[in-house]
Design an enzyme around this catalytic site. Structure first.
Site, PDB file in Angstrom:
ATOM      1  N   GLY A 252       0.829  -1.149   0.025  1.00 39.54           N
ATOM      2  CA  GLY A 252       0.055  -0.185   0.199  1.00 39.54           C
ATOM      3  C   GLY A 252       0.738   1.012  -0.006  1.00 39.54           C
TER       4      GLY A 252
ATOM      5  N   ILE B  33       1.339   3.627   2.328  1.00 44.53           N
ATOM      6  CA  ILE B  33       2.452   4.062   3.380  1.00 44.53           C
ATOM      7  C   ILE B  33       3.331   2.679   3.603  1.00 44.53           C
TER       8      ILE B  33
ATOM      9  N   LYS C 154      -9.466   1.845   4.054  1.00 44.33           N
ATOM     10  CA  LYS C 154      -9.115   3.422   5.111  1.00 44.33           C
ATOM     11  C   LYS C 154     -10.100   4.728   4.353  1.00 44.33           C
TER      12      LYS C 154
ATOM     13  N   SER D  87      -4.536   6.343  13.795  1.00 43.51           N
ATOM     14  CA  SER D  87      -5.085   7.643  13.160  1.00 43.51           C
ATOM     15  C   SER D  87      -5.246   8.638  14.016  1.00 43.51           C
ATOM     16  N   ALA D  88      -5.333   9.998  13.418  1.00 48.63           N
ATOM     17  CA  ALA D  88      -5.593  11.022  14.147  1.00 48.63           C
ATOM     18  C   ALA D  88      -7.106  11.042  14.570  1.00 48.63           C
TER      19      ALA D  88
ATOM     20  N   TYR E 121     -14.892   3.843  10.001  1.00 49.82           N
ATOM     21  CA  TYR E 121     -13.469   3.680   9.769  1.00 49.82           C
ATOM     22  C   TYR E 121     -12.829   4.132  11.113  1.00 49.82           C
TER      23      TYR E 121
ATOM     24  N   LYS F   2     -10.434   2.071  14.002  1.00 46.24           N
ATOM     25  CA  LYS F   2      -9.086   2.366  14.425  1.00 46.24           C
ATOM     26  C   LYS F   2      -8.963   2.425  16.149  1.00 46.24           C
TER      27      LYS F   2
ATOM     28  N   ARG G  96      -4.521  21.471   8.762  1.00 47.77           N
ATOM     29  CA  ARG G  96      -4.187  20.204   9.051  1.00 47.77           C
ATOM     30  C   ARG G  96      -2.569  20.079   9.126  1.00 47.77           C
TER      31      ARG G  96
ATOM     32  N   ARG H  41     -17.363  20.455   4.092  1.00 51.58           N
ATOM     33  CA  ARG H  41     -17.523  18.861   3.699  1.00 51.58           C
ATOM     34  C   ARG H  41     -17.985  18.312   5.397  1.00 51.58           C
TER      35      ARG H  41
ATOM     36  N   GLY I 252     -18.373  16.478   8.481  1.00 47.24           N
ATOM     37  CA  GLY I 252     -17.503  15.747   9.376  1.00 47.24           C
ATOM     38  C   GLY I 252     -16.081  16.539   9.619  1.00 47.24           C
TER      39      GLY I 252
HETATM   40  P1  NAD Z   1      -3.385   1.648   1.571  1.00 44.64           P
HETATM   41  O1  NAD Z   1      -4.766   1.179   1.166  1.00 44.64           O
HETATM   42  O2  NAD Z   1      -2.705   2.389   0.138  1.00 44.64           O
HETATM   43  O3  NAD Z   1      -2.690   0.345   1.914  1.00 44.64           O
HETATM   44  C1  NAD Z   1      -3.215  -0.397   2.564  1.00 44.64           C
HETATM   45  C2  NAD Z   1      -2.870  -1.901   1.995  1.00 44.64           C
HETATM   46  O4  NAD Z   1      -3.558  -3.152   2.859  1.00 44.64           O
HETATM   47  C3  NAD Z   1      -3.479  -2.168   0.707  1.00 44.64           C
HETATM   48  O5  NAD Z   1      -2.257  -2.357   0.041  1.00 44.64           O
HETATM   49  C4  NAD Z   1      -4.419  -3.255   0.823  1.00 44.64           C
HETATM   50  O6  NAD Z   1      -4.376  -4.051  -0.594  1.00 44.64           O
HETATM   51  C5  NAD Z   1      -3.881  -3.947   1.989  1.00 44.64           C
HETATM   52  N1  NAD Z   1      -5.123  -4.855   2.542  1.00 44.64           N
HETATM   53  C6  NAD Z   1      -6.192  -4.218   3.011  1.00 44.64           C
HETATM   54  N2  NAD Z   1      -7.033  -5.581   3.734  1.00 44.64           N
HETATM   55  C7  NAD Z   1      -5.912  -6.302   3.688  1.00 44.64           C
HETATM   56  C8  NAD Z   1      -6.291  -7.979   4.187  1.00 44.64           C
HETATM   57  N3  NAD Z   1      -7.529  -8.105   4.684  1.00 44.64           N
HETATM   58  N4  NAD Z   1      -5.384  -8.567   3.803  1.00 44.64           N
HETATM   59  C9  NAD Z   1      -4.099  -8.465   3.220  1.00 44.64           C
HETATM   60  N5  NAD Z   1      -3.967  -7.179   2.741  1.00 44.64           N
HETATM   61  C10 NAD Z   1      -4.895  -5.972   2.943  1.00 44.64           C
HETATM   62  O7  NAD Z   1      -3.467   2.565   2.504  1.00 44.64           O
HETATM   63  P2  NAD Z   1      -2.393   3.426   3.296  1.00 44.64           P
HETATM   64  O8  NAD Z   1      -2.882   4.740   3.089  1.00 44.64           O
HETATM   65  O9  NAD Z   1      -1.191   2.694   3.081  1.00 44.64           O
HETATM   66  O10 NAD Z   1      -2.711   3.073   4.816  1.00 44.64           O
HETATM   67  C11 NAD Z   1      -2.203   2.102   5.474  1.00 44.64           C
HETATM   68  C12 NAD Z   1      -2.537   2.071   7.041  1.00 44.64           C
HETATM   69  O11 NAD Z   1      -2.564   3.398   7.692  1.00 44.64           O
HETATM   70  C13 NAD Z   1      -4.226   1.686   6.776  1.00 44.64           C
HETATM   71  O12 NAD Z   1      -4.432   0.868   8.044  1.00 44.64           O
HETATM   72  C14 NAD Z   1      -4.680   3.207   7.068  1.00 44.64           C
HETATM   73  O13 NAD Z   1      -6.025   2.869   7.911  1.00 44.64           O
HETATM   74  C15 NAD Z   1      -3.620   3.891   8.162  1.00 44.64           C
HETATM   75  N6  NAD Z   1      -3.825   5.317   8.139  1.00 44.64           N
HETATM   76  C16 NAD Z   1      -3.722   5.811   6.695  1.00 44.64           C
HETATM   77  C17 NAD Z   1      -3.894   7.282   6.797  1.00 44.64           C
HETATM   78  C18 NAD Z   1      -3.880   7.975   5.327  1.00 44.64           C
HETATM   79  O14 NAD Z   1      -4.148   8.931   5.216  1.00 44.64           O
HETATM   80  N7  NAD Z   1      -3.346   7.072   4.301  1.00 44.64           N
HETATM   81  C19 NAD Z   1      -3.815   7.926   7.838  1.00 44.64           C
HETATM   82  C20 NAD Z   1      -4.110   7.316   9.131  1.00 44.64           C
HETATM   83  C21 NAD Z   1      -4.039   5.925   9.288  1.00 44.64           C
HETATM   84  C1  UD1 Z   2      -9.348  12.517   5.926  1.00 45.37           C
HETATM   85  C2  UD1 Z   2     -10.297  11.827   6.900  1.00 45.37           C
HETATM   86  C3  UD1 Z   2      -9.665  11.156   8.112  1.00 45.37           C
HETATM   87  C4  UD1 Z   2      -8.122  10.260   7.651  1.00 45.37           C
HETATM   88  C5  UD1 Z   2      -7.383  11.599   6.825  1.00 45.37           C
HETATM   89  C6  UD1 Z   2      -6.192  10.648   6.162  1.00 45.37           C
HETATM   90  C7  UD1 Z   2     -12.540  12.665   6.564  1.00 45.37           C
HETATM   91  C8  UD1 Z   2     -13.736  13.531   7.191  1.00 45.37           C
HETATM   92  N1  UD1 Z   2     -11.455  12.577   7.461  1.00 45.37           N
HETATM   93  O1  UD1 Z   2      -8.925  13.701   7.018  1.00 45.37           O
HETATM   94  O2  UD1 Z   2     -10.257   9.995   8.784  1.00 45.37           O
HETATM   95  O3  UD1 Z   2      -7.425   9.942   8.824  1.00 45.37           O
HETATM   96  O4  UD1 Z   2      -8.205  11.775   5.784  1.00 45.37           O
HETATM   97  O5  UD1 Z   2      -5.332  11.482   5.579  1.00 45.37           O
HETATM   98  O6  UD1 Z   2     -12.469  12.363   5.510  1.00 45.37           O
HETATM   99  N2  UD1 Z   2     -10.334  19.494   1.196  1.00 45.37           N
HETATM  100  C9  UD1 Z   2     -10.857  20.273   0.272  1.00 45.37           C
HETATM  101  N3  UD1 Z   2     -11.010  19.729  -0.975  1.00 45.37           N
HETATM  102  C10 UD1 Z   2     -10.856  18.626  -1.463  1.00 45.37           C
HETATM  103  C11 UD1 Z   2     -10.353  17.719  -0.495  1.00 45.37           C
HETATM  104  C12 UD1 Z   2      -9.973  18.039   0.944  1.00 45.37           C
HETATM  105  O7  UD1 Z   2     -10.917  21.456   0.512  1.00 45.37           O
HETATM  106  O8  UD1 Z   2     -11.318  18.001  -2.549  1.00 45.37           O
HETATM  107  C13 UD1 Z   2      -9.921  19.844   2.439  1.00 45.37           C
HETATM  108  C14 UD1 Z   2     -10.582  19.341   3.622  1.00 45.37           C
HETATM  109  O9  UD1 Z   2     -11.951  19.795   3.808  1.00 45.37           O
HETATM  110  C15 UD1 Z   2      -9.780  19.397   4.638  1.00 45.37           C
HETATM  111  C16 UD1 Z   2      -8.373  19.260   4.115  1.00 45.37           C
HETATM  112  O10 UD1 Z   2      -8.651  19.767   2.744  1.00 45.37           O
HETATM  113  O11 UD1 Z   2      -9.752  20.495   5.398  1.00 45.37           O
HETATM  114  C17 UD1 Z   2      -7.662  17.883   4.268  1.00 45.37           C
HETATM  115  O12 UD1 Z   2      -8.793  17.033   3.683  1.00 45.37           O
HETATM  116  P1  UD1 Z   2      -8.326  15.540   3.715  1.00 45.37           P
HETATM  117  O13 UD1 Z   2      -7.134  15.324   2.626  1.00 45.37           O
HETATM  118  O14 UD1 Z   2      -9.435  14.678   3.059  1.00 45.37           O
HETATM  119  O15 UD1 Z   2      -7.727  14.925   5.110  1.00 45.37           O
HETATM  120  P2  UD1 Z   2      -8.538  15.024   6.327  1.00 45.37           P
HETATM  121  O16 UD1 Z   2     -10.072  15.535   6.330  1.00 45.37           O
HETATM  122  O17 UD1 Z   2      -7.866  15.857   7.507  1.00 45.37           O
END
Ligand code: NAD
Ligand code: UD1
Length: 333
Positions: free
Chosen positions: A10, A12, A84, A124-125, A149, A153, A231, A292, A294
């Site tokens: 994925g 991250i 996610k 996640s935050a 979601y 977490k 953010r 938006r 939430g």
């Molecule tokens: P991502 O979707 O890119 O990566 C997640 C990976 O997990 C994917 O490659 C998917 O194929 C794999 N996966 C999902 N379910 C599975 C399963 N049951 N078995 C095997 N593989 C599985 O997401 P990401 O952005 O890399 O996020 C990674 C982690 O970090 C997630 O747990 C997400 O909730 C958490 N997280 C992400 C963010 C963000 O903004 N990206 C923020 C906070 C927390």
């Molecule tokens: C979102 C998720 C949060 C998740 C995080 C991961 C929601 C409500 N929250 O957070 O659970 O952990 O992503 O990165 O979805 N924005 C715009 N235009 C856009 C897209 C976003 O103005 O097209 C603004 C949003 O209103 C926000 C900021 O950009 O203020 C960041 O948005 P986003 O990247 O979606 O992150 P979060 O909302 O912080």
């Protein structure tokens, strides 16, 4: 030392695997490619200059996990696999609870059976309640999540705390990510959302690439300096380095430790757009849209605990993240 990484294909996870390999760790990686592409694994090997065992599997497959844990001497687990997308979690709550909770519980069970003591969880935050003072510390209130979601977490954190409390000598690190952005500086790995992106950085990058006509700025009447939401955006490579620091922390600590992974700096939507334009020279058409549902006006991490106890802090700037994202975006278009 061998680290079992779930979700390693994925966004991250791929950066975490590269960082671990570069720091000399051995990894075994599993992913079912439900939200990632096979080609990522070969790119990781190329960038790290090393190969590693990879399993295409759903990590809820307890027998499959058992075979992996029997074959390798797994020392620690980094559990990134999960669904996610906030909006999707509202329309498909059972899929989110089933995937995110079951995968964590099946992993803990394998950990218990095979006497693995160390576990890092991608939290996640979003687990923080809306009514906290800023910046958010690890002691800020959690719960009151606004979508399934977020609850997954929150619940996984609770399950891991209860397990660590019951299991002797077990060490768990909960990493609460703020807003991960950016891409690997090679331009070879990054975030490529399958549908129209929900998050700000991929939306801007696709607008810059001409795939989307304009950015909707969700609300310009918040009680923030320029009226748009603020953010804490963290470069994914810094986030990956935070996992290596957490692995070190597990060596000398037991019980549960919680860390924010953020930069401590708040950036508004308009500041973000300006930084992207400056870093790339591409102007982003934008229109103000309604708020938006939430969204919180302001979310920002306290990074003191991670600095103090992990010896880790984010080094890369928003500018770096924009340059790296743009290099990646141009490569996939
Ligand atoms: P991502 O979707 O890119 O990566 C997640 C990976 O997990 C994917 O490659 C998917 O194929 C794999 N996966 C999902 N379910 C599975 C399963 N049951 N078995 C095997 N593989 C599985 O997401 P990401 O952005 O890399 O996020 C990674 C982690 O970090 C997630 O747990 C997400 O909730 C958490 N997280 C992400 C963010 C963000 O903004 N990206 C923020 C906070 C927390
Ligand atoms: C979102 C998720 C949060 C998740 C995080 C991961 C929601 C409500 N929250 O957070 O659970 O952990 O992503 O990165 O979805 N924005 C715009 N235009 C856009 C897209 C976003 O103005 O097209 C603004 C949003 O209103 C926000 C900021 O950009 O203020 C960041 O948005 P986003 O990247 O979606 O992150 P979060 O909302 O912080």
């Amino acid at each position: 030392m061998t680290i079992f990484v779930t979700g390693g294909a994925g966004y991250i996870g791929s950066h975490v695997v590269i960082e671990l390999l570069e720091q000399g760790h051995n990894v075994v990686v599993a992913d079912n490619f439900s939200n990632s592409k096979r080609g990522v694994i070969e790119r990781i090997c190329r960038l790290a200059g090393r190969e590693f065992p990879f399993y295409e599997m759903d990590i809820r497959d307890a027998d499959g996990l058992g075979r992996i844990f029997s074959e390798y001497r797994i020392d620690s687990i980094i559990h990134l696999a999960g669904l996610k997308a906030v909006g999707e979690s509202v329309s498909k709550p059972l899929e989110y609870y089933a995937n995110n909770l079951e995968s964590t519980m099946v992993l803990i069970d394998a950990m218990k059976t095979h006497n693995v003591k160390k576990f890092i969880f991608s939290s996640s935050a979003t687990v923080y309640s809306a009514d906290n003072e800023m910046p958010l510390t690890e002691e800020s209130r959690t719960g009151g999540c606004t979508n399934p979601y977020g609850w997954t977490k929150f619940m996984c954190e609770q399950i891991l705390c209860d397990y660590a409390n019951a299991a002797n000598g077990c060490a768990v690190v909960l990493l609460r990510y703020f807003n991960p952005i950016g891409a690997h500086p090679s331009g070879l790995i990054g975030e490529d959302p399958q549908d129209i992106p929900n998050n700000l950085m991929p939306y801007i990058a696709q607008t810059a690439a001409g795939r989307l006509p304009f950015l909707s700025v969700f609300g310009d009447d918040y009680d923030t300096p320029d009226g748009t939401c603020v953010r804490d955006y963290i470069h994914v490579s810094d986030l990956a380095a935070g996992h290596v620091a957490a692995i070190k922390h597990l060596d000398s600590n037991s019980g549960v430790s919680v860390f924010n992974l953020g930069t401590g700096k708040g950036v508004s939507v308009l500041e973000f757009v300006a930084a992207f334009e400056e870093a790339t020279g591409v102007s982003i058409p934008k229109k103000t849209a309604g708020r938006r549902s939430g969204d919180l006006p302001l979310q920002c991490a306290s990074t003191e605990k991670a600095k103090r106890e992990l010896g880790w802090e984010a080094k890369r700037t928003l500018y770096d993240a924009c340059v790296d994202t743009w290099r990646w975006q141009k490569g996939i278009d």
